[in-house]
Design a protein around this motif. Structure first.
Motif, PDB file in Angstrom:
ATOM      1  N   VAL A   6       0.863  -1.174   0.000  1.00  8.11           N
ATOM      2  CA  VAL A   6       0.000   0.000   0.000  1.00  8.11           C
ATOM      3  C   VAL A   6       0.904   1.230   0.000  1.00  8.11           C
ATOM      4  CG1 VAL A   6      -1.785   1.270   1.249  1.00  8.11           C
ATOM      5  CG2 VAL A   6      -1.777  -1.233   1.302  1.00  8.11           C
ATOM      6  N   ILE A   7       0.778   2.060  -1.034  1.00 17.44           N
ATOM      7  CA  ILE A   7       1.620   3.248  -1.124  1.00 17.44           C
ATOM      8  C   ILE A   7       0.805   4.436  -0.629  1.00 17.44           C
ATOM      9  CG2 ILE A   7       3.100   4.656  -2.610  1.00 17.44           C
ATOM     10  CD1 ILE A   7       3.929   1.805  -2.697  1.00 17.44           C
ATOM     11  N   GLY A   8       1.084   4.868   0.580  1.00 11.32           N
ATOM     12  CA  GLY A   8       0.311   5.956   1.181  1.00 11.32           C
ATOM     13  C   GLY A   8      -0.209   5.513   2.533  1.00 11.32           C
ATOM     14  N   ALA A   9       0.061   6.309   3.567  1.00 12.30           N
ATOM     15  CA  ALA A   9      -0.280   5.904   4.942  1.00 12.30           C
ATOM     16  C   ALA A   9      -1.217   6.904   5.593  1.00 12.30           C
ATOM     17  CB  ALA A   9       0.993   5.725   5.769  1.00 12.30           C
ATOM     18  N   SER A  10      -2.100   7.498   4.803  1.00 15.71           N
ATOM     19  CA  SER A  10      -3.117   8.338   5.405  1.00 15.71           C
ATOM     20  C   SER A  10      -4.430   7.543   5.447  1.00 15.71           C
ATOM     21  CB  SER A  10      -3.251   9.645   4.622  1.00 15.71           C
ATOM     22  OG  SER A  10      -3.983  10.599   5.381  1.00 15.71           O
ATOM     23  N   LEU A  11      -5.560   8.235   5.556  1.00 17.23           N
ATOM     24  CA  LEU A  11      -6.822   7.529   5.792  1.00 17.23           C
ATOM     25  C   LEU A  11      -7.121   6.465   4.732  1.00 17.23           C
ATOM     26  CD1 LEU A  11      -9.437   7.232   7.452  1.00 17.23           C
ATOM     27  CD2 LEU A  11     -10.421   9.053   6.068  1.00 17.23           C
ATOM     28  N   SER A  12      -6.911   6.772   3.443  1.00 18.62           N
ATOM     29  CA  SER A  12      -7.283   5.798   2.412  1.00 18.62           C
ATOM     30  C   SER A  12      -6.335   4.600   2.415  1.00 18.62           C
ATOM     31  CB  SER A  12      -7.340   6.450   1.028  1.00 18.62           C
ATOM     32  OG  SER A  12      -6.079   6.921   0.640  1.00 18.62           O
ATOM     33  N   GLY A  13      -5.051   4.840   2.644  1.00 19.84           N
ATOM     34  CA  GLY A  13      -4.089   3.734   2.701  1.00 19.84           C
ATOM     35  C   GLY A  13      -4.369   2.832   3.893  1.00 19.84           C
ATOM     36  N   LEU A  14      -4.602   3.456   5.046  1.00 14.17           N
ATOM     37  CA  LEU A  14      -4.919   2.693   6.249  1.00 14.17           C
ATOM     38  C   LEU A  14      -6.220   1.907   6.058  1.00 14.17           C
ATOM     39  CD1 LEU A  14      -4.369   2.069   9.284  1.00 14.17           C
ATOM     40  CD2 LEU A  14      -5.735   4.095   9.821  1.00 14.17           C
ATOM     41  N   SER A  15      -7.217   2.551   5.450  1.00 13.60           N
ATOM     42  CA  SER A  15      -8.500   1.874   5.230  1.00 13.60           C
ATOM     43  C   SER A  15      -8.325   0.689   4.290  1.00 13.60           C
ATOM     44  CB  SER A  15      -9.533   2.849   4.650  1.00 13.60           C
ATOM     45  OG  SER A  15      -9.765   3.916   5.544  1.00 13.60           O
ATOM     46  N   ALA A  16      -7.456   0.841   3.294  1.00 10.16           N
ATOM     47  CA  ALA A  16      -7.193  -0.270   2.374  1.00 10.16           C
ATOM     48  C   ALA A  16      -6.529  -1.427   3.113  1.00 10.16           C
ATOM     49  CB  ALA A  16      -6.316   0.201   1.216  1.00 10.16           C
ATOM     50  N   ALA A  17      -5.572  -1.106   3.971  1.00 12.32           N
ATOM     51  CA  ALA A  17      -4.880  -2.153   4.723  1.00 12.32           C
ATOM     52  C   ALA A  17      -5.863  -2.877   5.652  1.00 12.32           C
ATOM     53  CB  ALA A  17      -3.735  -1.536   5.531  1.00 12.32           C
ATOM     54  N   ARG A  18      -6.707  -2.101   6.330  1.00  7.64           N
ATOM     55  CA  ARG A  18      -7.696  -2.721   7.215  1.00  7.64           C
ATOM     56  C   ARG A  18      -8.666  -3.592   6.419  1.00  7.64           C
ATOM     57  NH1 ARG A  18      -9.116   2.562  10.976  1.00  7.64           N
ATOM     58  NH2 ARG A  18      -7.569   2.161  12.602  1.00  7.64           N
ATOM     59  N   ALA A  19      -9.073  -3.087   5.250  1.00  5.81           N
ATOM     60  CA  ALA A  19     -10.021  -3.847   4.431  1.00  5.81           C
ATOM     61  C   ALA A  19      -9.397  -5.159   3.971  1.00  5.81           C
ATOM     62  CB  ALA A  19     -10.464  -3.013   3.232  1.00  5.81           C
ATOM     63  N   ALA A  20      -8.113  -5.111   3.617  1.00 11.15           N
ATOM     64  CA  ALA A  20      -7.448  -6.336   3.151  1.00 11.15           C
ATOM     65  C   ALA A  20      -7.469  -7.390   4.255  1.00 11.15           C
ATOM     66  CB  ALA A  20      -6.013  -6.025   2.727  1.00 11.15           C
ATOM     67  N   ARG A  21      -7.125  -6.982   5.463  1.00 11.13           N
ATOM     68  CA  ARG A  21      -7.143  -7.948   6.568  1.00 11.13           C
ATOM     69  C   ARG A  21      -8.564  -8.407   6.864  1.00 11.13           C
ATOM     70  NH1 ARG A  21      -2.344  -9.807   6.012  1.00 11.13           N
ATOM     71  NH2 ARG A  21      -0.637  -8.820   7.157  1.00 11.13           N
ATOM     72  N   ALA A  22      -9.506  -7.462   6.838  1.00 13.56           N
ATOM     73  CA  ALA A  22     -10.906  -7.816   7.133  1.00 13.56           C
ATOM     74  C   ALA A  22     -11.450  -8.786   6.096  1.00 13.56           C
ATOM     75  CB  ALA A  22     -11.766  -6.559   7.192  1.00 13.56           C
ATOM     76  N   GLN A  23     -10.918  -8.697   4.865  1.00 14.32           N
ATOM     77  CA  GLN A  23     -11.397  -9.576   3.796  1.00 14.32           C
ATOM     78  C   GLN A  23     -10.579 -10.864   3.704  1.00 14.32           C
ATOM     79  OE1 GLN A  23     -11.880  -7.263   0.130  1.00 14.32           O
ATOM     80  NE2 GLN A  23     -12.812  -5.582   1.294  1.00 14.32           N
ATOM     81  N   GLY A  24      -9.740 -11.083   4.702  1.00 19.08           N
ATOM     82  CA  GLY A  24      -9.081 -12.379   4.805  1.00 19.08           C
ATOM     83  C   GLY A  24      -7.693 -12.467   4.209  1.00 19.08           C
ATOM     84  N   PHE A  25      -7.122 -11.332   3.784  1.00 22.65           N
ATOM     85  CA  PHE A  25      -5.759 -11.388   3.241  1.00 22.65           C
ATOM     86  C   PHE A  25      -4.776 -11.706   4.363  1.00 22.65           C
ATOM     87  CE2 PHE A  25      -1.719  -9.135   2.351  1.00 22.65           C
ATOM     88  CZ  PHE A  25      -1.295  -9.928   1.298  1.00 22.65           C
ATOM     89  N   ALA A  26      -4.032 -12.803   4.231  1.00 23.75           N
ATOM     90  CA  ALA A  26      -3.157 -13.248   5.311  1.00 23.75           C
ATOM     91  C   ALA A  26      -1.680 -13.125   4.946  1.00 23.75           C
ATOM     92  CB  ALA A  26      -3.483 -14.693   5.674  1.00 23.75           C
ATOM     93  N   GLY A  27      -1.404 -12.557   3.764  1.00 22.79           N
ATOM     94  CA  GLY A  27      -0.016 -12.477   3.313  1.00 22.79           C
ATOM     95  C   GLY A  27       0.744 -11.307   3.912  1.00 22.79           C
ATOM     96  N   ARG A  28       1.864 -10.968   3.266  1.00 26.79           N
ATOM     97  CA  ARG A  28       2.707  -9.874   3.722  1.00 26.79           C
ATOM     98  C   ARG A  28       2.063  -8.556   3.303  1.00 26.79           C
ATOM     99  NH1 ARG A  28       8.342  -8.093   1.031  1.00 26.79           N
ATOM    100  NH2 ARG A  28       9.060  -6.655   2.676  1.00 26.79           N
ATOM    101  N   LEU A  29       1.942  -7.662   4.277  1.00 21.56           N
ATOM    102  CA  LEU A  29       1.289  -6.379   4.032  1.00 21.56           C
ATOM    103  C   LEU A  29       2.286  -5.265   4.356  1.00 21.56           C
ATOM    104  CD1 LEU A  29      -1.320  -4.687   3.487  1.00 21.56           C
ATOM    105  CD2 LEU A  29      -1.944  -5.058   5.881  1.00 21.56           C
ATOM    106  N   VAL A  30       2.620  -4.461   3.362  1.00 21.94           N
ATOM    107  CA  VAL A  30       3.597  -3.387   3.555  1.00 21.94           C
ATOM    108  C   VAL A  30       2.901  -2.056   3.304  1.00 21.94           C
ATOM    109  CG1 VAL A  30       5.858  -2.477   2.892  1.00 21.94           C
ATOM    110  CG2 VAL A  30       5.379  -4.924   2.663  1.00 21.94           C
ATOM    111  N   ILE A  31       3.085  -1.104   4.228  1.00 18.08           N
ATOM    112  CA  ILE A  31       2.488   0.222   4.065  1.00 18.08           C
ATOM    113  C   ILE A  31       3.608   1.252   4.006  1.00 18.08           C
ATOM    114  CG2 ILE A  31       0.880   1.922   5.009  1.00 18.08           C
ATOM    115  CD1 ILE A  31      -0.423  -0.399   6.593  1.00 18.08           C
TER     116      ILE A  31
END
Lengths: 401, 116
Positions: A6-31
């Motif tokens: 995820v390139i960007g660590a403001s509200l939209s980047g954080l929301s994307a990261a949270r959504a990925a985990r909430a949707q079951g993504f279990a891999g490596r997550l880099v912000i």
């Protein structure tokens, strides 16, 4: 998918990261975040934070118990995206290989080149901007605000409450006319006058008088010269997409995406202020620079990225709010294409009204000033209406661009 | 105890805000239940009585945080902290509220009596 970057660590980047985990993504997550600060909330920067009512800690968006299991690379910029090899080059020389990429680089405050670098000229977009400006708000000082959009109007309100003499210069005929339309922009202009701020609409700046590296006067096109201790430039934002030039990602006013945030390159989506999603109603790409879009839309884009196929949920119409001079302004929908505005509750003179924008018989947007309860009902109605557009195909990129 | 209003004046689907310190919101749901919670969203200053009620949940009118009317718990962000839940009693046709003795979770910059 093994690695999601995820390139960007403001509200939209954080929301994307949270959504990925909430949707079951279990891999490596880099912000990756260009600012050193962990994610923080920007709307209060021109209001409660600038006024000194809340602290930096109060702005924090992430919680200690956020179970994102992400690698955070803060204070680092993405400088190049190779879409063939799916690698992101970073400003510290590192590069990241990714299976999926979320572009959430946001926007930057536009500057006025002729005064950029002057010691008393400010923009307001980041926490560092707000820290710098906060120290300047001393009673009796003269502030000239260039531009009467959200940042200009809210900062004028906060500065006036802090005891400054504030003049706002706006090129168009009314404040917020881009967002609200000219008619309602004019109605909202009354708030500034009632709040004790000089609002000079239909006025352009001819030049700046600069003395010893700071602006001493702002010279208007009618020849008037406004003395200035502080100049705030609030002339909009531009999407942070220059680093993508030549990458193969299609750019226009932002990263061009389909109606679910997918770019023309598979496995790369874009969200937040840098992204221009296809809008079925407008039949155009539309860059939405509002908090709610940065909060809600990343879940759709991440679903499209992780699951592919069609996207089940509709995109809600843009919604924003603004607090000025003690009044709460809320707007939802698209001002584009309306042919009349009807006041349905309250009246303009009382600074408490609800106005509905119609295109023919169809309500397309709603504005509330100090009408929170009625506004909420209308916003819900517009959200339901938007679901009619959910059945439209999310859009092959080719058809949308 | 705080007196809210006669039950007959709060139709199902309606809500009122009590000018207590801090303010309290009383909801009469479409299903006919009465609930009282702190009126101020714990995220930023907004009145939950102006919010959107669906089932047993109220959505903040400003940023769409959701609170459970029965427990006060956060069902959807950006709010992180719960609101207090208060006991509702209907006495001789009048809605009364017994305020919780817990400490309220008010948003940053807001004190019990209003702004800092």
């Amino acid at each position: 998918m093994q690695t999601l970057v995820v390139i960007g660590a403001s509200l939209s980047g954080l929301s994307a990261a949270r959504a990925a985990r909430a949707q079951g993504f279990a891999g490596r997550l880099v912000i990756v975040g260009a600012e050193l600060h962990p994610p923080y909330d920007r709307p209060p920067l021109s209001k409660d934070f600038l006024a000194g009512r809340i602290s930096e800690a109060d702005l924090a968006l992430s919680e200690v118990d956020d179970d994102l299991a992400a690698e955070w690379l803060l204070g680092v910029k993405a400088v190049r995206l190779d879409t063939e090899s799916m690698t992101v080059a970073l400003s510290d020389g590192r590069s990241l290989a990714a299976d999926g990429v979320v572009l959430a680089t946001g926007a930057s405050a536009r500057v006025l080149p002729e005064v950029d670098g002057c010691s008393n000229v400010f923009t307001l977009r980041t926490l560092d901007d707000a820290r710098a400006l906060r120290g300047q708000l001393q009673p009796g000082r003269k502030m000239v605000v260039v531009g009467a959009g959200f940042i200009g109007a809210e900062t004028a309100s906060t500065a006036r409450a802090a005891g400054l003499d504030v003049t706002v210069i706006e090129r168009s005929a009314a404040p917020l006319s881009g967002a609200l339309g000219a008619e309602m922009g004019a109605a909202v202009a009354g708030l500034h006058a009632a709040g004790g701020v000089d609002m000079l609409c239909g006025t352009s700046i001819k030049s700046f008088r600069i003395l010893g590296g700071s602006v001493s006067h702002v010279v208007l096109d009618d020849g008037r010269e406004l003395p200035a201790d502080i100049v705030l430039v609030g002339v909009g934002g531009q999407p942070n997409t220059d680093w993508l030039l030549g990458s193969g990602i299609q750019l226009g006013n932002g990263v061009l995406c389909d109606a679910a945030g997918r770019t023309n390159i598979p496995s790369i989506v874009a969200v937040g202020d840098c992204a221009a999603w296809w809008n079925h109603r407008l039949q155009a790409h539309h860059r939405v620079e509002h908090w709610t879009g940065a909060l809600e839309r990343p879940a759709l884009a991440v679903a499209a990225l992780l699951q592919g196929g069609t996207v089940p949920r509709a995109v809600h119409p843009p919604y924003f709010w603004s607090d000025q001079y003690g009044s709460r302004i809320q707007f939802a929908g698209h001002v584009h294409g309306h042919d009349r505005v009807q006041v349905e509750h309250g009246c303009l003179e009382d600074q408490s009204f609800l106005a509905v924008y119609y295109a023919g018989d169809e309500p397309v947007a709603v504005l509330g000033v100090n009408q929170v309860r009625q506004f909420t009902r209308w916003r819900k109605f517009l959200n339901r209406e938007a679901e009619r557009y959910a059945d439209a195909p999310a859009g092959a990129f080719a058809a949308a661009s | 105890m705080h007196e809210a209003c006669p039950l007959s004046q709060l139709a199902p689907g309606d809500a009122i805000r009590l000018d207590t310190s801090p303010p309290i919101a009383v909801f009469h749901t479409e299903e006919g239940e009465l609930f009282a919670i702190d009126d101020t969203c714990t995220h930023q200053d907004a009145s939950l009585a102006d919010g959107w009620v669906e089932g047993c949940e109220v959505e903040c009118p400003l940023h769409a945080s959701k609170f459970n009317l029965r427990t006060g718990g956060v069902d959807a962000p950006p709010a992180k902290l719960p609101v207090r839940v208060h006991e509702v009693i209907v006495q001789d046709g009048t809605i009364m509220v017994r305020e919780s003795e817990e400490e309220p979770n008010l948003p940053p910059g807001v004190k019990v009596d209003g702004y800092v």
